[in-house]
Design a protein around this motif. Structure first.
Motif, short mmCIF file in Angstrom:
data_model
loop_
_atom_site.label_atom_id
_atom_site.label_comp_id
_atom_site.label_asym_id
_atom_site.label_seq_id
_atom_site.Cartn_x
_atom_site.Cartn_y
_atom_site.Cartn_z
N UNK A 6 0.93 -1.17 0.04
CA UNK A 6 -0.12 0.18 -0.10
C UNK A 6 0.84 1.17 -0.01
N UNK A 7 0.19 2.17 0.12
CA UNK A 7 0.80 3.62 0.13
C UNK A 7 0.63 4.48 1.34
N UNK A 8 1.33 5.29 1.87
CA UNK A 8 1.24 6.20 2.94
C UNK A 8 1.16 7.47 2.42
N UNK A 9 0.14 8.37 2.71
CA UNK A 9 0.22 9.69 2.20
C UNK A 9 0.01 10.51 3.51
N UNK A 10 0.91 11.24 3.73
CA UNK A 10 1.13 12.15 4.60
C UNK A 10 0.61 13.71 4.27
N UNK A 11 -0.29 14.33 4.99
CA UNK A 11 -0.53 15.68 4.61
C UNK A 11 -0.63 16.33 5.85
N UNK A 12 0.40 17.51 5.79
CA UNK A 12 0.65 18.26 7.15
C UNK A 12 0.37 19.75 6.82
N UNK A 13 -0.51 20.19 7.71
CA UNK A 13 -1.17 21.81 7.42
C UNK A 13 -0.84 22.47 8.81
N UNK A 14 -0.44 23.75 8.49
CA UNK A 14 0.14 24.56 9.42
C UNK A 14 -0.67 24.70 10.47
N UNK A 15 -0.64 24.67 11.79
CA UNK A 15 -1.32 24.76 12.72
C UNK A 15 -1.41 26.12 13.21
N UNK A 16 -2.53 26.83 12.95
CA UNK A 16 -2.61 28.33 12.90
C UNK A 16 -3.42 28.45 14.09
N UNK A 17 -4.22 27.37 14.56
CA UNK A 17 -5.16 27.48 15.88
C UNK A 17 -4.07 27.60 17.11
N UNK A 18 -2.89 27.40 16.69
CA UNK A 18 -2.01 27.44 17.98
C UNK A 18 -1.69 28.77 18.38
N UNK A 19 -1.88 29.48 17.07
CA UNK A 19 -1.38 31.10 17.27
C UNK A 19 -2.60 31.82 17.22
N UNK A 66 -9.54 27.24 9.89
CA UNK A 66 -9.31 27.50 11.41
C UNK A 66 -10.13 26.92 12.24
N UNK A 67 -11.46 26.90 11.98
CA UNK A 67 -12.44 26.53 12.90
C UNK A 67 -12.32 24.85 13.09
N UNK A 68 -12.11 24.31 11.94
CA UNK A 68 -12.01 22.70 11.82
C UNK A 68 -10.77 22.48 12.56
N UNK A 69 -9.72 23.25 12.63
CA UNK A 69 -8.45 22.91 13.25
C UNK A 69 -8.76 23.06 14.90
N UNK A 70 -9.54 24.01 15.51
CA UNK A 70 -9.87 24.04 16.73
C UNK A 70 -10.70 22.89 17.15
N UNK A 71 -11.69 22.46 16.39
CA UNK A 71 -12.25 21.24 16.63
C UNK A 71 -11.45 20.04 16.91
N UNK A 72 -10.53 19.78 15.78
CA UNK A 72 -9.59 18.81 15.97
C UNK A 72 -8.50 18.82 17.28
#
Length: 994
Positions: free
Chosen positions: A391-404, A716-722
């Motif tokens: 199989x394949x592994x896909x990593x998607x990394x998004x800047x954590x704006x909710x931290x700031x 940004x709201x979705x990041x806060x929920x996560x």
């Protein structure tokens, strides 16, 4: 002093009715209890009651009695539009007040759509003399008149509830009482300086009293970007006291604050806030668009201070004793390059504020960002690697704006106000200050950055077997561009790259080149999976403005979307789907990106147009109802003939697969551009919502926006929920997301299995048929994925959700409006740039194709330039032409000449209508031998085979040396039909013709 004209507030009036017997109160009772006097106070009471009733907080039970909705459930539901009321005499019009938003027309009249209505048939027509001082976009209270004989709803503006235009941008003019030629000189009220609004829907000027033309804002500001032309002319109007200054503001674009709104018989008054400069100067057009659409473009001082303080927070290194910690049996993570994917390192000490939570350390992995050459903010990074189990592994990394950006801060409120970043050809208006958007929240290469990550395991058929969301920290290895990635995929030399960037790439070239090829292979599989599911892919081009080094426009061309763009899109779509499923599985209120089923009337309209080209979405017999349009009723008024009746389907079981099959049929055909555009218009606009109804165009039961928190507030709201779920102990693991899962549109029944499903169950089939897939994160082939997601809110019903549903509903509505506003501004500026580009080409001739026909004329698109314009029907001089509504064609009454969609024409740029920002063309005789003037069709003849068909995208992609362009509709890299199949197809066409 209260901010409303009523003797009591809405809340006080509702509470008074609630305290009455039976939660009901009559008009005379309220007049007596409130001690109202003359007619004005009683009229205001009736208007207030009507406004509260239209909002839904009160219900009118009888002619002069109101009730709380809970006390009169039988009266709560309003009858649907079109149901005839009982015969009754029309009472005073104040009993029929409706609230809504007004849309003016440049001819003076307006329409008001009642709040909560989505049907255009509910709009009320407002004559020019009944506007009562309302301006474009105002929230108004309309006094509805009795319906006319044709059934058209109309009324008058009784009151303006909310003003939506505190400022107006326009062209300044000095008083010209001694001269003729001004647009407004015939008006007796214009006696002084005035500003003509650039919004054509505002037909009245704005008076500028003496002394109010002096700008109130400082001349130098960092929030304006003007070209050299505007800067040179700035000195002529910046100093109004210069001796040689004569009418320095004449003809300049200005931003005006409305000090006195218009009333019947008196125009609006205002004062100049800012002088923008000559409308045609470089950079001024963007400033005009920004202020015309009321885009927030100046960051307050406290917001900039908060952003700088957040960006200055340090990122601590992980503890030394934990830096080499790995799980049992996992490979060592000490190597800088190519460690096994999924190794969980120790927690990283995070900066305050906020609770410290464990973060996975991805800094040893060859993660890269891929963006445009001019991009300044990089909010997503990716990595694709094969797994030992195939199989394949896909990593998607998004800047954590909710931290700031913390909730409730001035920075958060400013981001919510803006809603989204706005991108123009030469600049952008960011949602966040540069310290964050281009600084700590941008995933720069070789710099540590905090991220929220989604790690997916994907099989050979593109099916997501499982995924995991987590907080992490990365260090991007390279900042790649679309041009570079496309050159690698096409195996072409990389030109135009600076020596510094070349040396930078050489250091990681051994890792970058194979990584790009792996991304391409996985993107093909994901695209094929979406195609099986029924996702619609129009692949419509967008206009791109090309500039020379001096900032002058060179051309307007179609955007080119190759696989360098598509692979990133496929990865982001997968991550968005996983996050939406994960939030939904935990049972908390969330915010989703939804795309609802198309309106039946629009589908029927498209079917009528597509049938002219021999296409259809593939409907069978449908239940229909007979209706009469307002236009048909208006045309038959005063005549003895019956209004034309149309048959419209009551409900249409449309599915994304129908659109997908049609896009595959028209791929590579001459009519593809037109039919794709019409299909897009038949669909509804995607929007944000707290209720998940699925995404029709993507054929996705659950979808959200997670991948762009730097430029979109819902992300940004979705990041806060996560973050809230992860920090409260929620299971980060997600179940499989298969293309065979049921969809809200129901073409695939849950009890049926497609041929892919049957083949998956056979021995040796890919592992996507299994509903229990390996866990994502650790490379093990024996670990089973948990199939029961954590019900975060169900574990403790008393635990409040991270954000209440009412708050998410408000954020979704505001974000959708901000998105529409940004789209309108970007689209209008592109049209403005096109007109400026064409202003020196008046008199030139072009070859074009007819896009659509209207009663005013037909719109054409130039072949060599991505530019549209109108050929007015009045300019067709060789005959008297009329618009035939039945087949949407323009036909000559004597010679029978026809103009219709898809037809090739030869046109000349006649003039530029600057007021309506429209290019006007004139028709030229066709130069093709043996063809009637302007009647040679662009589309090939149906069934005859006389016209050689053009090669489609799939055929072109298979030719030697052809670069990797966007995939065909099947999601494959591009294949051609065999010659035997082509011969059979031609033979069938011949047999059908005989």
């Amino acid at each position: 002093m209260s901010d409303h004209p009523y003797p009591q507030s809405d809340r006080e009036l509702i509470r008074r009715i609630e305290r009455s017997a039976g939660h009901r109160a009559g008009y005379k009772q309220l007049v007596r209890e409130l001690g109202l006097g003359g007619g004005r106070e009683r009229r205001l009471l009736l208007e207030q009651l009507a406004r509260i009733t239209s909002r839904g907080d009160l219900v009118k039970t009888e002619s002069e009695q109101w009730s709380i909705p809970a006390a009169a459930p039988e009266k709560t539901a309003r009858p649907p539009h079109g149901v005839a009321d009982l015969p009754q005499e029309h009472r005073a019009t104040r009993d029929r007040l409706l609230a809504g938003r007004i849309d003016l027309h440049r001819d003076g009249y307006a329409f008001v759509r009642p709040n909560g209505s989505t049907n255009r048939d509910d709009d009320l027509f407002i004559p020019p003399n009944e506007l009562n001082g309302a301006m474009q976009g105002d929230e108004v209270l309309v006094d509805e008149a009795p319906p006319g004989r044709d059934g058209r709803r109309s009324g008058r503006v009784a009151r303006v509830l909310t003003r939506r235009n505190p400022t107006v941008v326009g062209i300044f003019h000095y008083a010209r009482s001694h001269r003729r030629g001004s647009t407004w000189e015939h008006m007796p009220l214009i006696n002084g300086n005035y500003v003509t609004p650039l919004d054509e829907r505002m037909t009245q000027p704005i008076l500028i009293p003496e002394g109010a033309e002096i700008p109130a804002t400082p001349k130098e500001t960092p929030h304006r970007v003007l070209g050299e032309e505007a800067q040179l002319q700035q000195r002529s109007w910046s100093d109004l006291d210069r001796e040689d200054s004569h009418n320095p503001l004449e003809g300049l674009a200005v931003d005006v604050e409305i000090t006195d709104f218009p009333t019947p018989g008196r125009p609006a008054r205002g004062r100049v806030l800012e002088v923008l400069g000559p409308p045609d100067a470089f950079g001024v057009d963007v400033e005009i668009i920004i202020r015309k659409h009321h885009l927030p473009h100046v960051f307050p001082t406290n917001v900039l201070a908060e952003a700088a303080a957040s960006a200055a927070l340090p990122i601590s290194e992980p503890a030394a004793e934990d830096s080499e910690a790995t799980e049992p049996g996992a490979p060592s993570s000490a190597r800088l390059h190519a460690p096994k994917v999924g190794i969980v390192r120790s927690t990283t000490v995070l900066p305050q504020p906020g609770p410290v939570s464990p973060r996975r350390d991805f800094r040893g992995l060859p993660i890269v960002t891929i963006d445009g050459e001019t991009a300044r903010d990089f909010d997503d990074a990716v990595l694709v690697q094969p797994l030992p189990n195939g199989n394949w592994q896909l990593q998607v990394h998004i800047a954590d704006v909710s931290h700031y950006v913390r909730p409730g801060t001035a920075l958060d409120l400013e981001a919510r106000l803006r809603g989204t970043s706005v991108y123009f050809p030469d600049r952008a208006i960011p949602m966040l200050p540069p310290d964050l958007s281009s600084g700590m929240c941008s995933l720069r290469p070789e710099e540590d950055r905090l991220v929220l990550s989604c790690i997916m395991e994907i099989d050979a058929r593109g099916e997501i077997l499982g995924y995991k969301v987590c907080e992490g920290i990365i260090r991007s290895k390279a900042r790649l561009t679309y041009t570079l990635v496309q050159a690698i995929l096409d195996n072409k030399p990389i030109d135009g790259i600076s020596p510094e960037y070349t040396r930078y790439l050489d250091a990681y070239w051994s890792e970058i080149e194979p990584a790009i090829q792996q991304m391409y292979q996985l993107a093909l599989k994901l695209n094929a999976k979406r195609h099986r599911r029924g996702s619609i892919d129009f692949d419509l081009p967008e206009p791109v403005i090309l500039f020379d080094p001096n900032g002058n426009m060179q051309s307007v061309v179609r955007s080119q979307r190759g696989w360098s763009h598509r692979l990133i899109e496929e990865f982001m779509l997968s991550a968005n789907e996983c996050v939406a499923h994960w939030i939904e599985a935990h049972g908390i209120p969330g915010i989703y990106r939804i795309h609802e089923t198309p309106d039946p009337k629009r589908i029927i309209d498209f079917e009528e147009t597509a049938s002219q080209f021999g296409y259809s979405l593939g409907f069978s017999s449908l239940p229909v109802k007979r209706i009469q349009t307002r236009g048909d009723r208006r045309d038959s008024r005063g005549t003895n003939r019956q209004a034309k009746t149309h048959e419209v389907a009551e409900s249409i079981p449309v599915t994304p697969q129908m659109y997908q099959r049609l896009t595959a049929k028209i791929e590579g055909k001459p009519e593809e551009r037109i039919l794709s555009y019409l299909m897009l218009r038949s669909l509804k606009q995607a929007r944000y919502s707290e209720k998940n109804v699925g995404h029709f165009a993507l054929a996705s039961p659950s979808y959200t926006h997670f991948t762009s928190p730097i430029r979109r507030y819902p992300d940004l709201i979705v990041h806060r929920l996560l973050r809230d779920l992860l920090q409260s102990g929620a299971d980060p693991q997600g179940a499989a997301i298969l293309s065979t899962e049921p969809q809200p549109w129901g073409e695939k029944a849950t009890t049926k299995s497609s041929k892919h499903d049957r083949s998956a169950k056979e021995p040796g089939a890919p592992s996507s048929a299994r509903h229990h897939a390996p866990k994502v994160g650790i490379v093990r082939s024996t670990t089973a994925l948990s199939q029961h997601p954590t019900r975060h809110q169900d574990d403790d019903p008393s635990t409040p959700p991270p954000l209440p549903e009412e708050e998410l509903e408000a954020i979704a509505a505001e974000s959708s409006q901000s998105e529409r506003r940004a789209d309108d501004a970007e689209r209008e500026l592109i049209e403005w740039k096109k007109i400026k580009f064409m202003q020196d080409r008046v008199g030139e001739d072009f070859h074009a194709i007819i896009l659509s026909c209207t009663k005013y004329g037909f719109f054409v698109e130039l072949d060599d330039l991505f530019i549209e314009g109108l050929v007015p029907i009045a300019t067709l001089q060789d005959d008297r032409y009329i618009f035939r509504d039945t087949d949407r064609q323009i036909v000559g009454t004597r010679n029978g000449r026809v103009f219709k969609m898809g037809q090739r024409v030869h046109v000349l740029l006649d003039r530029i209508d600057r007021q309506q920002r429209r290019l006007q063309f004139a028709l030229l005789p066709s130069e093709e031998p043996g063809a009637p003037s302007s009647t040679r069709l662009y589309a090939p003849k149906v069934g005859g085979g006389a016209t050689k068909p053009r090669k489609g995208k799939a055929a072109r992609a298979a030719e030697p040396g052809t670069p990797h362009t966007s995939p065909n509709r099947s999601g494959k890299a591009g294949k051609t039909k065999s010659k035997a199949r082509e011969r059979n197809k031609k033979a069938k066409g011949k047999r059908k013709k005989t």
